[in-house]
Motif scaffolding. Sequence first.
Motif, PDB file in Angstrom:
ATOM      1  N   VAL A 106     -10.019 -10.900  -2.876  1.00 23.96           N
ATOM      2  CA  VAL A 106      -9.613  -9.529  -3.213  1.00 23.96           C
ATOM      3  C   VAL A 106      -8.112  -9.459  -3.461  1.00 23.96           C
ATOM      4  O   VAL A 106      -7.646  -8.831  -4.429  1.00 23.96           O
ATOM      5  CB  VAL A 106     -10.035  -8.561  -2.091  1.00 23.96           C
ATOM      6  CG1 VAL A 106      -9.402  -7.190  -2.289  1.00 23.96           C
ATOM      7  CG2 VAL A 106     -11.542  -8.423  -2.034  1.00 23.96           C
ATOM      8  N   ARG A 107      -7.361 -10.108  -2.618  1.00 21.30           N
ATOM      9  CA  ARG A 107      -5.905 -10.090  -2.766  1.00 21.30           C
ATOM     10  C   ARG A 107      -5.479 -10.825  -4.048  1.00 21.30           C
ATOM     11  O   ARG A 107      -4.518 -10.415  -4.702  1.00 21.30           O
ATOM     12  CB  ARG A 107      -5.256 -10.721  -1.540  1.00 21.30           C
ATOM     13  CG  ARG A 107      -3.744 -10.626  -1.562  1.00 21.30           C
ATOM     14  CD  ARG A 107      -3.142 -10.877  -0.194  1.00 21.30           C
ATOM     15  NE  ARG A 107      -1.688 -10.890  -0.269  1.00 21.30           N
ATOM     16  CZ  ARG A 107      -0.936  -9.798  -0.312  1.00 21.30           C
ATOM     17  NH1 ARG A 107      -1.495  -8.611  -0.282  1.00 21.30           N
ATOM     18  NH2 ARG A 107       0.368  -9.892  -0.373  1.00 21.30           N
ATOM     19  N   TYR A 170      -6.090  -2.849  -1.241  1.00 23.19           N
ATOM     20  CA  TYR A 170      -7.533  -3.037  -1.176  1.00 23.19           C
ATOM     21  C   TYR A 170      -7.980  -3.512   0.201  1.00 23.19           C
ATOM     22  O   TYR A 170      -9.078  -3.180   0.654  1.00 23.19           O
ATOM     23  CB  TYR A 170      -7.985  -4.031  -2.247  1.00 23.19           C
ATOM     24  CG  TYR A 170      -7.890  -3.496  -3.652  1.00 23.19           C
ATOM     25  CD1 TYR A 170      -8.722  -2.469  -4.077  1.00 23.19           C
ATOM     26  CD2 TYR A 170      -6.981  -4.011  -4.569  1.00 23.19           C
ATOM     27  CE1 TYR A 170      -8.645  -1.962  -5.370  1.00 23.19           C
ATOM     28  CE2 TYR A 170      -6.895  -3.521  -5.856  1.00 23.19           C
ATOM     29  CZ  TYR A 170      -7.729  -2.492  -6.252  1.00 23.19           C
ATOM     30  OH  TYR A 170      -7.646  -1.992  -7.531  1.00 23.19           O
ATOM     31  N   LEU A 171      -7.152  -4.315   0.870  1.00 27.14           N
ATOM     32  CA  LEU A 171      -7.540  -4.813   2.196  1.00 27.14           C
ATOM     33  C   LEU A 171      -7.653  -3.666   3.196  1.00 27.14           C
ATOM     34  O   LEU A 171      -8.595  -3.613   3.999  1.00 27.14           O
ATOM     35  CB  LEU A 171      -6.524  -5.851   2.677  1.00 27.14           C
ATOM     36  CG  LEU A 171      -6.388  -7.114   1.820  1.00 27.14           C
ATOM     37  CD1 LEU A 171      -5.414  -8.089   2.467  1.00 27.14           C
ATOM     38  CD2 LEU A 171      -7.728  -7.785   1.607  1.00 27.14           C
ATOM     39  N   LYS A 172      -6.707  -2.744   3.133  1.00 35.11           N
ATOM     40  CA  LYS A 172      -6.761  -1.593   4.042  1.00 35.11           C
ATOM     41  C   LYS A 172      -7.917  -0.660   3.677  1.00 35.11           C
ATOM     42  O   LYS A 172      -8.499  -0.026   4.560  1.00 35.11           O
ATOM     43  CB  LYS A 172      -5.429  -0.835   3.994  1.00 35.11           C
ATOM     44  CG  LYS A 172      -4.269  -1.620   4.597  1.00 35.11           C
ATOM     45  CD  LYS A 172      -2.985  -0.827   4.554  1.00 35.11           C
ATOM     46  CE  LYS A 172      -1.833  -1.631   5.153  1.00 35.11           C
ATOM     47  NZ  LYS A 172      -0.554  -0.902   5.094  1.00 35.11           N
ATOM     48  N   LEU A 241     -10.487  -4.218  12.300  1.00 35.11           N
ATOM     49  CA  LEU A 241     -11.669  -3.412  12.013  1.00 35.11           C
ATOM     50  C   LEU A 241     -12.276  -2.838  13.288  1.00 35.11           C
ATOM     51  O   LEU A 241     -12.760  -1.708  13.303  1.00 35.11           O
ATOM     52  CB  LEU A 241     -12.704  -4.271  11.282  1.00 35.11           C
ATOM     53  CG  LEU A 241     -13.911  -3.573  10.664  1.00 35.11           C
ATOM     54  CD1 LEU A 241     -13.474  -2.666   9.525  1.00 35.11           C
ATOM     55  CD2 LEU A 241     -14.919  -4.595  10.166  1.00 35.11           C
ATOM     56  N   LEU A 242     -12.220  -3.607  14.368  1.00 38.84           N
ATOM     57  CA  LEU A 242     -12.822  -3.194  15.634  1.00 38.84           C
ATOM     58  C   LEU A 242     -11.807  -2.580  16.599  1.00 38.84           C
ATOM     59  O   LEU A 242     -12.144  -2.316  17.763  1.00 38.84           O
ATOM     60  CB  LEU A 242     -13.493  -4.405  16.304  1.00 38.84           C
ATOM     61  CG  LEU A 242     -14.603  -5.077  15.485  1.00 38.84           C
ATOM     62  CD1 LEU A 242     -15.057  -6.365  16.155  1.00 38.84           C
ATOM     63  CD2 LEU A 242     -15.777  -4.133  15.289  1.00 38.84           C
ATOM     64  N   ASP A 243     -10.556  -2.390  16.142  1.00 38.96           N
ATOM     65  CA  ASP A 243      -9.489  -1.828  16.987  1.00 38.96           C
ATOM     66  C   ASP A 243      -9.305  -2.633  18.274  1.00 38.96           C
ATOM     67  O   ASP A 243      -9.191  -2.084  19.369  1.00 38.96           O
ATOM     68  CB  ASP A 243      -9.795  -0.359  17.338  1.00 38.96           C
ATOM     69  CG  ASP A 243      -9.574   0.565  16.156  1.00 38.96           C
ATOM     70  OD1 ASP A 243      -8.707   0.258  15.320  1.00 38.96           O
ATOM     71  OD2 ASP A 243     -10.288   1.582  16.052  1.00 38.96           O
ATOM     72  N   GLU A 316      -0.096  -0.902   9.792  1.00 38.36           N
ATOM     73  CA  GLU A 316      -0.085   0.481   9.317  1.00 38.36           C
ATOM     74  C   GLU A 316       1.347   0.962   9.164  1.00 38.36           C
ATOM     75  O   GLU A 316       2.133   0.924  10.105  1.00 38.36           O
ATOM     76  CB  GLU A 316      -0.838   1.387  10.298  1.00 38.36           C
ATOM     77  CG  GLU A 316      -2.317   1.062  10.402  1.00 38.36           C
ATOM     78  CD  GLU A 316      -3.019   1.969  11.372  1.00 38.36           C
ATOM     79  OE1 GLU A 316      -2.325   2.770  12.010  1.00 38.36           O
ATOM     80  OE2 GLU A 316      -4.248   1.862  11.499  1.00 38.36           O
ATOM     81  N   GLN A 317       1.665   1.411   7.964  1.00 38.83           N
ATOM     82  CA  GLN A 317       2.980   1.982   7.684  1.00 38.83           C
ATOM     83  C   GLN A 317       2.814   3.465   7.363  1.00 38.83           C
ATOM     84  O   GLN A 317       1.907   3.852   6.641  1.00 38.83           O
ATOM     85  CB  GLN A 317       3.644   1.272   6.502  1.00 38.83           C
ATOM     86  CG  GLN A 317       3.971  -0.189   6.797  1.00 38.83           C
ATOM     87  CD  GLN A 317       4.652  -0.854   5.619  1.00 38.83           C
ATOM     88  OE1 GLN A 317       4.769  -0.256   4.556  1.00 38.83           O
ATOM     89  NE2 GLN A 317       5.103  -2.065   5.822  1.00 38.83           N
ATOM     90  N   GLU A 318       3.696   4.247   7.904  1.00 41.77           N
ATOM     91  CA  GLU A 318       3.612   5.694   7.703  1.00 41.77           C
ATOM     92  C   GLU A 318       3.974   6.057   6.268  1.00 41.77           C
ATOM     93  O   GLU A 318       4.932   5.549   5.706  1.00 41.77           O
ATOM     94  CB  GLU A 318       4.557   6.412   8.673  1.00 41.77           C
ATOM     95  CG  GLU A 318       4.156   6.245  10.132  1.00 41.77           C
ATOM     96  CD  GLU A 318       5.112   6.985  11.034  1.00 41.77           C
ATOM     97  OE1 GLU A 318       6.134   7.488  10.519  1.00 41.77           O
ATOM     98  OE2 GLU A 318       4.857   7.061  12.235  1.00 41.77           O
ATOM     99  N   SER A 319       3.183   6.937   5.682  1.00 44.54           N
ATOM    100  CA  SER A 319       3.480   7.433   4.343  1.00 44.54           C
ATOM    101  C   SER A 319       4.615   8.456   4.410  1.00 44.54           C
ATOM    102  O   SER A 319       5.015   8.904   5.493  1.00 44.54           O
ATOM    103  CB  SER A 319       2.227   8.060   3.724  1.00 44.54           C
ATOM    104  OG  SER A 319       1.808   9.169   4.501  1.00 44.54           O
ATOM    105  N   GLU A 320       5.120   8.823   3.243  1.00 40.44           N
ATOM    106  CA  GLU A 320       6.218   9.797   3.192  1.00 40.44           C
ATOM    107  C   GLU A 320       5.768  11.163   3.721  1.00 40.44           C
ATOM    108  O   GLU A 320       6.543  11.856   4.394  1.00 40.44           O
ATOM    109  CB  GLU A 320       6.705   9.935   1.742  1.00 40.44           C
ATOM    110  CG  GLU A 320       7.355   8.674   1.184  1.00 40.44           C
ATOM    111  CD  GLU A 320       8.626   8.318   1.934  1.00 40.44           C
ATOM    112  OE1 GLU A 320       9.289   9.245   2.449  1.00 40.44           O
ATOM    113  OE2 GLU A 320       8.956   7.128   2.022  1.00 40.44           O
ATOM    114  N   GLU A 321       4.511  11.532   3.432  1.00 42.22           N
ATOM    115  CA  GLU A 321       4.006  12.817   3.925  1.00 42.22           C
ATOM    116  C   GLU A 321       3.932  12.833   5.449  1.00 42.22           C
ATOM    117  O   GLU A 321       4.303  13.822   6.090  1.00 42.22           O
ATOM    118  CB  GLU A 321       2.619  13.085   3.335  1.00 42.22           C
ATOM    119  CG  GLU A 321       2.634  13.284   1.820  1.00 42.22           C
ATOM    120  CD  GLU A 321       1.245  13.515   1.277  1.00 42.22           C
ATOM    121  OE1 GLU A 321       0.285  13.467   2.084  1.00 42.22           O
ATOM    122  OE2 GLU A 321       1.107  13.752   0.060  1.00 42.22           O
TER     123      GLU A 321
END
Length: 361
Positions: A106-107, A170-172, A241-243, A316-321
């Motif tokens: 996928v990558r 796509y991975l996320k 995936l399983l936290d 996980e990176q925070e979006s601008e919103e």
Amino acid sequence: QHIADSIRTHGTGIMNTAINFTYHFMGRKLDTFSEFLFDDHIKSRLIKDIRWFKENNEKLKNKYPFVRAEKFNRAIRKLGVTKRGETYLDRFRRIITEIGNALGYVRTVRSAGMEYSSNAIKFVPDLEDIAEFSELVEEQKLAPETLEACNNLDNVLKSLTDSFGGNTEYLKILVNIIKPALKKEKFRHLQNFHIIVPPLTFNFVEKMSIQKERISKKSGRGEASFTDDGFALGLAYLLKLLDQDTAFDSLHWFNAVKDFVNEKKAEIAAQKKQRSRANSTDMQHVQLTIKRLSNIRREFELLYYSFTGARIFFSEQESEEEKEEKKQEEKKQEGEEGGDKKEEGKDGAEQGSGGVPPPPR
């Protein structure tokens, strides 16, 4: 490069087809993954290990022991071996590797799409300021054929800028799509996965050592090499995936491996000092043990680097919103705290007027 050429020939639609195919492939592999962990022999052993680690956590200094992972592999071998000589844990490790290889595919497709978009849009001078050719043609009142051609050009430029500027992870996406389904009660047994990771990594390192040794014997040349990054990527994906990233980190597994190797080397060095005279057989045995320990440490370090790098893909990176929302919440909290302080100041002033002495300087 071949995938980028294929995208240029057949269009960007093949990317969505490839991702869809990978999604269905991973669904089948995750079913097999779930069946393995649901097996009574495996599930009971994992529950037992979790309970044992919690009870002996302080004695173990929060580190899952290397010896116990080795015993787990031997216990699984007693359950049976296939015609190819594979244990159940070997087959489980292979499933995780196949999941990781699918994610790597996928990558690769995504990278090829980015290369195609960058090559196609390199003739556009400014991506931030692209003129609408159809509007210019309408102002000049040119022929309808020219207007249609300009509309097509505008659509092509818009598609290229969207595909080039869009940061499609796509991975996320594959994490976010599948994760809600695995939170159902019938998949509760998957929460035991983190405790089987140490035996899995031991099994992987053992397999890698055997494969590399075979290659060196067959080729006899230093340039031959063997690598397998699919397992590390699949492992990082499943933990996300399983936290269970935090649950696995609490085992401090890679630190436990380093401690085990250092302890064994210290024991060998102490035995060497005690034995002033040792025959050739003993020396050969000691050298083989040191070589095995060094090999274990090197392979675990390579796996650690690959695994740590693979986890970055799912960070996980925070979006601008989200950042803006947090800033607004912080401002609200500061405003509320400021209002409370003002009220406290008023109360203090009222108390001061009642004859309360000022604080000492």
